[in-house]
Design a protein around this motif. Structure first.
Motif, PDB file in Angstrom:
ATOM      1  N   ILE A 366      19.760  -5.944 -35.409  1.00 11.29           N
ATOM      2  CA  ILE A 366      19.990  -4.861 -36.375  1.00 11.29           C
ATOM      3  C   ILE A 366      21.387  -4.966 -36.979  1.00 11.29           C
ATOM      4  O   ILE A 366      21.571  -4.868 -38.196  1.00 11.29           O
ATOM      5  CB  ILE A 366      19.802  -3.489 -35.689  1.00 11.29           C
ATOM      6  N   LEU A 367      22.381  -5.183 -36.125  1.00  9.00           N
ATOM      7  CA  LEU A 367      23.763  -5.265 -36.606  1.00  9.00           C
ATOM      8  C   LEU A 367      23.966  -6.462 -37.537  1.00  9.00           C
ATOM      9  O   LEU A 367      24.582  -6.339 -38.603  1.00  9.00           O
ATOM     10  CB  LEU A 367      24.727  -5.352 -35.416  1.00  9.00           C
ATOM     11  N   GLU A 371      24.851  -6.389 -41.569  1.00  9.80           N
ATOM     12  CA  GLU A 371      26.072  -7.071 -41.995  1.00  9.80           C
ATOM     13  C   GLU A 371      25.750  -8.151 -43.025  1.00  9.80           C
ATOM     14  O   GLU A 371      26.455  -8.289 -44.032  1.00  9.80           O
ATOM     15  CB  GLU A 371      26.769  -7.690 -40.774  1.00  9.80           C
ATOM     16  N   TYR A 372      24.697  -8.894 -42.790  1.00 15.54           N
ATOM     17  CA  TYR A 372      24.364 -10.018 -43.674  1.00 15.54           C
ATOM     18  C   TYR A 372      23.948  -9.525 -45.063  1.00 15.54           C
ATOM     19  O   TYR A 372      24.380 -10.065 -46.082  1.00 15.54           O
ATOM     20  CB  TYR A 372      23.249 -10.853 -43.050  1.00 15.54           C
ATOM     21  N   LEU A 373      23.109  -8.479 -45.106  1.00 18.06           N
ATOM     22  CA  LEU A 373      22.667  -7.961 -46.404  1.00 18.06           C
ATOM     23  C   LEU A 373      23.752  -7.126 -47.082  1.00 18.06           C
ATOM     24  O   LEU A 373      23.816  -7.043 -48.306  1.00 18.06           O
ATOM     25  CB  LEU A 373      21.401  -7.125 -46.234  1.00 18.06           C
ATOM     26  N   LEU A 400      23.218   2.817 -31.612  1.00 14.66           N
ATOM     27  CA  LEU A 400      24.285   2.139 -32.353  1.00 14.66           C
ATOM     28  C   LEU A 400      25.189   3.138 -33.069  1.00 14.66           C
ATOM     29  O   LEU A 400      26.386   2.897 -33.232  1.00 14.66           O
ATOM     30  CB  LEU A 400      23.675   1.152 -33.352  1.00 14.66           C
ATOM     31  N   ILE A 401      24.620   4.254 -33.484  1.00 15.61           N
ATOM     32  CA  ILE A 401      25.440   5.307 -34.095  1.00 15.61           C
ATOM     33  C   ILE A 401      26.375   5.907 -33.053  1.00 15.61           C
ATOM     34  O   ILE A 401      27.550   6.181 -33.329  1.00 15.61           O
ATOM     35  CB  ILE A 401      24.546   6.399 -34.719  1.00 15.61           C
ATOM     36  N   ILE A 427      31.721  -7.384 -35.576  1.00 10.00           N
ATOM     37  CA  ILE A 427      30.612  -8.072 -36.242  1.00 10.00           C
ATOM     38  C   ILE A 427      30.910  -9.564 -36.389  1.00 10.00           C
ATOM     39  O   ILE A 427      30.046 -10.418 -36.157  1.00 10.00           O
ATOM     40  CB  ILE A 427      30.344  -7.449 -37.625  1.00 10.00           C
ATOM     41  N   LYS A 428      32.140  -9.897 -36.757  1.00  5.45           N
ATOM     42  CA  LYS A 428      32.519 -11.311 -36.862  1.00  5.45           C
ATOM     43  C   LYS A 428      32.361 -12.007 -35.515  1.00  5.45           C
ATOM     44  O   LYS A 428      31.937 -13.161 -35.438  1.00  5.45           O
ATOM     45  CB  LYS A 428      33.966 -11.430 -37.351  1.00  5.45           C
TER      46      LYS A 428
END
Length: 456
Positions: A366-367, A371-373, A400-401, A427-428
């Motif tokens: 999900i993360l 991030e990608y889109l 996640l929230i 995220i990186k």
């Protein structure tokens, strides 16, 4: 110390302290705490503690002050106002700004009758430091009409600390792990003896009597380390049972919890953010003080870059300065390493999240997808791309929230999800840690995120 015409600052605490402009050295440990001798005035000074003095915990040296949270602090009294408190000693803490956050806590929690609160944010954001500063402000109040609490009680469930200078995570035994231990701390605060020998029900009755007779601010620190079962017990007790008991005296007890995750409850939630640019630069100036005679100051452009990369997270700024001035590492390398695979500072700040990610690959997908889109998506759209049922997503997205990884955007009657901009380092790191997941996500996007669905 002068060495080769360079001035070097050496950390002397706890072996020496300065009291009333006199240098005092550690002499011995007594029943009430650490005893120091003031040579100039031929007198003794004390730091009160119940924990045995242990030289080994200080061996890592400069910047390693969080260890003091495992010292059981004896309550002290403000001689003017009579306020009693056991605020943990902070060592060399850099508390910068945060006036807006303190004001927010006072206005939204402290001043609202019968309201308790949860201050949440990832590790290293300064939740504990903020609450300690607020506690000290309340403790130092000298006008009797402005005194809100006669007692300020701290209980900490901290199980580890991160040394930002030496890039180390040290595991310790937590001081409390449930409601029973909180009762024990409260009763010890009020000088009940042999509390450990009491049965739970006896402690409960005594604690209720204490709450009946006193105005108390109770701070429960590092709540995320407590088991879910005990979290529920604690929240139920302070959120329901004790409120019913104190229905005629609602101002007698205020509870504020700090946690790395938001916790569903009746408590008022405040999310802590990083320092703003001005506050970040104030912190950087404070950190540079001990190096100013032997090192060059960073440029304004470099300071701006640090704030941009760290989002003003205090522990990351301290880490950067430690790596820069203690280890002389290149500036760009330090910033790049923040998101590197195995980054200890990320492992510390997002420890609970990493544990969840290791157990649940869906969370990682999900993360990385969002991030990608890099656009907000409906739950339905996320499910279509990842081939994941909405029922499953209904459990994953709130998690996640709660870790402050996702934000929600309301567009009409629709709710969309996107990445919280403050976690870009995390995220990186995930993209580097999970290359196969990234490859799989790209394939799913190409297959399931068709032009028609994009228009939808």
């Amino acid at each position: 110390i002068m060495e080769n015409e360079l001035e070097i600052l050496v950390e002397l605490f706890p072996y020496f302290i300065i009291k009333d402009n006199s240098l005092c050295y550690y002499k011995r440990t007594t029943a009430i705490g650490y005893e120091y001798y003031d040579i100039a005035n031929d007198r003794y000074e004390y730091i009160k503690t119940k924990r045995k003095f242990n030289h080994s915990i200080f061996k890592s040296g400069l910047g390693d002050q969080q260890v003091l949270f495992w010292t059981e602090v004896l309550p002290e009294n403000n001689s003017t106002s009579g306020i009693k408190a056991n605020i943990p000693y902070e060592g060399n803490e850099y508390f910068i700004g945060r006036k807006k956050q303190i004001k927010k806590i006072i206005e939204e929690i402290i001043q609202i009758p019968n309201r308790d609160g949860i201050l949440h944010g990832p590790g290293g954001f300064g939740k504990t430091a903020l609450m300690r500063q607020l506690s000290k402000d309340l403790y130092n109040e000298i006008e009797s009409e402005n005194v809100l609490f006669n007692n300020i009680i701290w209980v900490s469930a901290k199980i580890n600390y991160y040394n930002p200078i030496f890039d180390e995570i040290v595991i310790k035994e937590q001081q409390f792990d449930g409601l029973d231990k909180i009762f024990t701390v409260i009763l010890k605060f009020f000088e009940y003896e042999n509390v450990e020998e009491y049965e739970y029900e006896d402690k409960l009755d005594l604690v209720k009597q204490v709450f009946d007779d006193n105005k108390i601010l109770l701070i429960v620190d590092n709540f995320e380390t407590v088991s879910k079962k005990e979290q529920k017990n604690i929240l139920d007790f302070f959120g329901n049972e004790i409120k019913r008991h104190l229905r005629k005296k609602p101002d007698n007890l205020k509870v504020i919890i700090t946690s790395r995750e938001s916790i569903p409850s009746g408590f008022h939630q405040i999310e802590l953010e990083g320092l703003d640019l001005r506050e970040s630069k104030q912190l950087m100036s404070s950190l540079f003080e001990k190096y100013k005679n032997v090192r060059y100051q960073l440029t304004e452009e470099q300071k701006n870059k640090i704030h941009e990369v760290t989002h003003g997270i205090p522990i990351m700024i301290i880490h950067i300065y430690g790596q820069l001035y203690e280890y002389h590492k290149p500036f760009d390398l330090i910033l790049n390493n923040l998101s590197a695979s195995g980054s200890k500072i990320l492992m510390f700040s997002y420890a609970e999240l990493f544990k969840s990610l290791e157990k649940d690959n869906d969370l990682v997908e999900i993360l990385i997808l969002l991030e990608y889109l890099n656009i907000p998506l409906l739950m339905r759209q996320i499910g279509e791309i990842l081939a994941m049922e909405e029922k499953t997503l209904g459990n994953k997205l709130p998690m996640l929230i709660s870790y402050q990884c996702l934000e929600t955007i309301n567009e009409g009657t629709n709710q969309k999800y996107c990445i919280n901009k403050n976690i870009d380092l995390l995220i990186k790191n995930l993209i580097k840690e999970y290359p196969l997941v990234v490859k799989n996500i790209k394939a799913k996007i190409q297959k399931n995120y068709t032009h028609e669905r994009q228009l939808d």
